[in-house]
Write a protein that holds these residues in place. Structure first.
Motif, PDB file in Angstrom:
ATOM      1  N   PHE A  26       0.861  -1.182   0.000  1.00 13.65           N
ATOM      2  CA  PHE A  26       0.000   0.000   0.000  1.00 13.65           C
ATOM      3  C   PHE A  26       0.892   1.224   0.000  1.00 13.65           C
ATOM      4  O   PHE A  26       1.744   1.370   0.881  1.00 13.65           O
ATOM      5  CB  PHE A  26      -0.922  -0.003   1.223  1.00 13.65           C
ATOM      6  N   ALA A  27       0.702   2.094  -0.985  1.00  8.30           N
ATOM      7  CA  ALA A  27       1.476   3.331  -1.096  1.00  8.30           C
ATOM      8  C   ALA A  27       2.976   3.056  -1.051  1.00  8.30           C
ATOM      9  O   ALA A  27       3.743   3.847  -0.498  1.00  8.30           O
ATOM     10  CB  ALA A  27       1.076   4.315  -0.009  1.00  8.30           C
ATOM     11  N   GLY A  28       3.379   1.934  -1.630  1.00  2.00           N
ATOM     12  CA  GLY A  28       4.798   1.606  -1.701  1.00  2.00           C
ATOM     13  C   GLY A  28       5.364   0.927  -0.481  1.00  2.00           C
ATOM     14  O   GLY A  28       6.573   0.662  -0.421  1.00  2.00           O
ATOM     15  N   TYR A  29       4.522   0.616   0.507  1.00  2.74           N
ATOM     16  CA  TYR A  29       4.963  -0.029   1.741  1.00  2.74           C
ATOM     17  C   TYR A  29       4.285  -1.382   1.913  1.00  2.74           C
ATOM     18  O   TYR A  29       3.125  -1.562   1.535  1.00  2.74           O
ATOM     19  CB  TYR A  29       4.617   0.832   2.959  1.00  2.74           C
ATOM     20  N   GLN A  30       5.002  -2.314   2.535  1.00  7.86           N
ATOM     21  CA  GLN A  30       4.377  -3.548   2.977  1.00  7.86           C
ATOM     22  C   GLN A  30       3.630  -3.248   4.274  1.00  7.86           C
ATOM     23  O   GLN A  30       4.227  -2.842   5.265  1.00  7.86           O
ATOM     24  CB  GLN A  30       5.434  -4.624   3.196  1.00  7.86           C
ATOM     25  N   MET A  31       2.328  -3.444   4.229  1.00  9.38           N
ATOM     26  CA  MET A  31       1.474  -3.065   5.354  1.00  9.38           C
ATOM     27  C   MET A  31       0.511  -4.199   5.705  1.00  9.38           C
ATOM     28  O   MET A  31       0.117  -4.988   4.843  1.00  9.38           O
ATOM     29  CB  MET A  31       0.665  -1.809   5.007  1.00  9.38           C
ATOM     30  N   PRO A  32       0.095  -4.280   6.975  1.00  9.07           N
ATOM     31  CA  PRO A  32      -0.884  -5.310   7.369  1.00  9.07           C
ATOM     32  C   PRO A  32      -2.298  -4.938   6.935  1.00  9.07           C
ATOM     33  O   PRO A  32      -2.778  -3.842   7.225  1.00  9.07           O
ATOM     34  CB  PRO A  32      -0.767  -5.327   8.892  1.00  9.07           C
ATOM     35  N   VAL A  33      -2.953  -5.826   6.217  1.00  6.56           N
ATOM     36  CA  VAL A  33      -4.355  -5.621   5.862  1.00  6.56           C
ATOM     37  C   VAL A  33      -5.237  -6.049   7.027  1.00  6.56           C
ATOM     38  O   VAL A  33      -6.203  -5.371   7.379  1.00  6.56           O
ATOM     39  CB  VAL A  33      -4.732  -6.429   4.608  1.00  6.56           C
ATOM     40  N   GLN A  34      -4.897  -7.201   7.619  1.00  6.61           N
ATOM     41  CA  GLN A  34      -5.660  -7.723   8.744  1.00  6.61           C
ATOM     42  C   GLN A  34      -4.789  -8.708   9.499  1.00  6.61           C
ATOM     43  O   GLN A  34      -3.743  -9.138   9.013  1.00  6.61           O
ATOM     44  CB  GLN A  34      -6.938  -8.402   8.265  1.00  6.61           C
ATOM     45  N   TYR A  35      -5.267  -9.078  10.685  1.00 12.42           N
ATOM     46  CA  TYR A  35      -4.584 -10.071  11.495  1.00 12.42           C
ATOM     47  C   TYR A  35      -5.459 -11.325  11.581  1.00 12.42           C
ATOM     48  O   TYR A  35      -6.403 -11.479  10.807  1.00 12.42           O
ATOM     49  CB  TYR A  35      -4.247  -9.484  12.867  1.00 12.42           C
ATOM     50  N   LYS A  36      -5.180 -12.193  12.515  1.00 10.25           N
ATOM     51  CA  LYS A  36      -5.784 -13.529  12.513  1.00 10.25           C
ATOM     52  C   LYS A  36      -7.295 -13.525  12.672  1.00 10.25           C
ATOM     53  O   LYS A  36      -7.988 -14.389  12.133  1.00 10.25           O
ATOM     54  CB  LYS A  36      -5.145 -14.375  13.622  1.00 10.25           C
ATOM     55  N   ASN A  37      -7.836 -12.570  13.417  1.00 10.42           N
ATOM     56  CA  ASN A  37      -9.272 -12.587  13.709  1.00 10.42           C
ATOM     57  C   ASN A  37     -10.123 -11.904  12.647  1.00 10.42           C
ATOM     58  O   ASN A  37     -11.356 -11.970  12.714  1.00 10.42           O
ATOM     59  CB  ASN A  37      -9.535 -11.944  15.069  1.00 10.42           C
ATOM     60  N   GLY A  38      -9.491 -11.222  11.691  1.00 10.37           N
ATOM     61  CA  GLY A  38     -10.226 -10.666  10.574  1.00 10.37           C
ATOM     62  C   GLY A  38     -10.691  -9.230  10.761  1.00 10.37           C
ATOM     63  O   GLY A  38     -10.675  -8.670  11.863  1.00 10.37           O
ATOM     64  N   ILE A 115       3.854  18.664  10.156  1.00 10.59           N
ATOM     65  CA  ILE A 115       2.839  18.339   9.150  1.00 10.59           C
ATOM     66  C   ILE A 115       2.862  16.834   8.890  1.00 10.59           C
ATOM     67  O   ILE A 115       3.927  16.243   8.709  1.00 10.59           O
ATOM     68  CB  ILE A 115       3.096  19.090   7.834  1.00 10.59           C
ATOM     69  N   ILE A 116       1.680  16.236   8.873  1.00 10.31           N
ATOM     70  CA  ILE A 116       1.525  14.829   8.489  1.00 10.31           C
ATOM     71  C   ILE A 116       0.777  14.785   7.167  1.00 10.31           C
ATOM     72  O   ILE A 116      -0.286  15.403   7.018  1.00 10.31           O
ATOM     73  CB  ILE A 116       0.772  14.029   9.559  1.00 10.31           C
ATOM     74  N   VAL A 117       1.344  14.056   6.199  1.00 13.39           N
ATOM     75  CA  VAL A 117       0.747  13.945   4.866  1.00 13.39           C
ATOM     76  C   VAL A 117       0.480  12.474   4.559  1.00 13.39           C
ATOM     77  O   VAL A 117       1.010  11.581   5.222  1.00 13.39           O
ATOM     78  CB  VAL A 117       1.669  14.554   3.785  1.00 13.39           C
ATOM     79  N   ASN A 118      -0.327  12.225   3.550  1.00  6.70           N
ATOM     80  CA  ASN A 118      -0.651  10.856   3.164  1.00  6.70           C
ATOM     81  C   ASN A 118       0.533  10.150   2.536  1.00  6.70           C
ATOM     82  O   ASN A 118       1.322  10.757   1.799  1.00  6.70           O
ATOM     83  CB  ASN A 118      -1.839  10.851   2.207  1.00  6.70           C
ATOM     84  N   ALA A 119       0.604   8.836   2.789  1.00  4.67           N
ATOM     85  CA  ALA A 119       1.744   8.043   2.318  1.00  4.67           C
ATOM     86  C   ALA A 119       1.895   8.101   0.800  1.00  4.67           C
ATOM     87  O   ALA A 119       3.000   8.272   0.286  1.00  4.67           O
ATOM     88  CB  ALA A 119       1.578   6.592   2.775  1.00  4.67           C
TER      89      ALA A 119
END
Length: 365
Positions: A26-38, A115-119
């Motif tokens: 996501f946005a060039g990063y490996q990111m968690p979509v979900q964990y074991k419980n969904g 400032i925080i911007v979107n990835a």
């Protein structure tokens, strides 16, 4: 698990894998979509207890200098110059055509503006800010920092154990603090619609602090899937969906961000005309009849005429039904208006609804 060697990793990458995360890019990063419980479990856990989010993929930067606030204010319709130390502002960077370059969070800190911007936008945002800010402003990317969010009705009790001063904050306020000996910058903010906090801290300490928070009763890790359904229920814009360089802040329903009397920002002529006269299309909520989700990109029609497009849509775990947001011809945007979404060319009845779908629970008092 999707492994893409060319994508970046956050400082918590190994921890996500240990926690059983399903990963994606996501946005060039490996990111968690979900964990074991969904996703549904994670979503409801955040609504009822406390969810921990790794949002270190987002961009953090700092602008300093005597006239930094005035310079940044000329790039956005929102008020920046009058921000007091410790105060935050949600706003957008606009282009000359009135579209949105990105939505951002600005915090007045002792050293200037954080400032925080979107990835997915940070490279273009950083280049834009460097090119547009006046020469007497100093711009600094803060790539050495990680960013976490702790969200939900149990978040304050957890935070009280680690940084009591942060619990005294109201929504959209921030302070410097320490968590277990690590200097952090903590704000009472987030993008779930719940009360909660965002924690900026050095990457070198990220995993240690994350483990401390996750070890607390009632805290569970939350992936991008539930982060998206939470912000959809909260009626919050997502860049690339409700916001982009062709959608104005007025069309996106962000009239509340404007500083009264401010007209010196890119695209002001078009945006302020829409603010006064109304835009031809507006962002609305949609309640979906039945159980079929209406996803982004679906056409919204009235008597076989397209009158809008879905920008975000998913199943709402809190409401136990599908919901969506759409950019809609304002002639058809009245609350309760019945329309039709086309899902793979099949008609699905929808009804225009107010936003948010689930009330916000920010601590404002």
């Amino acid at each position: 698990m999707v492994m893409v060697t060319s994508s970046k990793q956050t400082p918590l990458h190994d921890l996500h894998l240990q926690l059983g995360a399903k990963m994606t890019t996501f946005a060039g990063y490996q990111m968690p979509v979900q964990y074991k419980n969904g996703i549904i479990h994670e979503h409801l856990h955040c609504r009822n207890k406390a969810g921990f989010f790794d949002i270190s993929h987002m961009g953090q930067c700092r602008v300093s200098g005597e006239r930094a606030a005035e310079a940044l204010e000329k790039l956005t319709p929102g008020g920046i110059a009058d921000l007091k130390q410790g105060a935050q502002k949600y706003t957008v960077l606009t282009n000359a055509e009135g579209g949105v370059i990105d939505d951002i969070i600005v915090t007045r800190i002792e050293a200037g503006l954080s400032i925080i911007v979107n990835a997915g936008c940070k490279d273009k945002d950083f280049a834009y800010l460097r090119s547009q800010l006046s020469l007497d402003c100093q711009f600094e990317e803060l790539n050495e920092l990680a960013l976490f969010a702790l969200q939900g009705p149990g978040a304050a009790a957890v935070m009280a154990k680690f940084a009591a001063e942060a619990v005294g904050l109201k929504f959209m306020q921030a302070c410097a603090a320490e968590i277990a000996g690590t200097a952090c910058h903590i704000s009472r903010s987030g993008y779930s619609g719940e009360d909660g906090f965002e924690i900026s801290l050095p990457q070198a300490d990220a995993e240690r602090i994350a483990r401390l928070l996750l070890a607390e009763d009632g805290v569970e890790p939350i992936g991008l899937g539930a982060r998206d359904t939470l912000r959809l229920e909260a009626g919050l814009c997502l860049y690339g969906h409700e916001l982009n360089e062709t959608i104005t802040p007025i069309e996106a329903g962000l009239q509340w961000i404007f500083k009264k009397g401010h007209s010196d920002f890119p695209g002001a002529e078009k945006i302020l005309a829409q603010r006064q006269n109304g835009a031809g299309r507006v962002r609305v909520g949609l309640l979906v009849d039945g159980r079929i989700p209406v996803r982004d990109g679906c056409e919204i029609v009235h008597q076989d005429q397209q009158v809008g497009t879905v920008t975000s849509g998913s199943f709402s775990p809190s409401l136990n039904r599908p919901v969506a947001m759409a950019l809609l011809d304002r002639r058809f945007a009245g609350l309760g208006t019945g329309l039709t979404a086309l899902v793979r060319n099949s008609p699905v009845p929808v009804t225009v609804s107010s936003l948010p779908f689930v009330p916000h629970r920010y601590l404002r008092k």
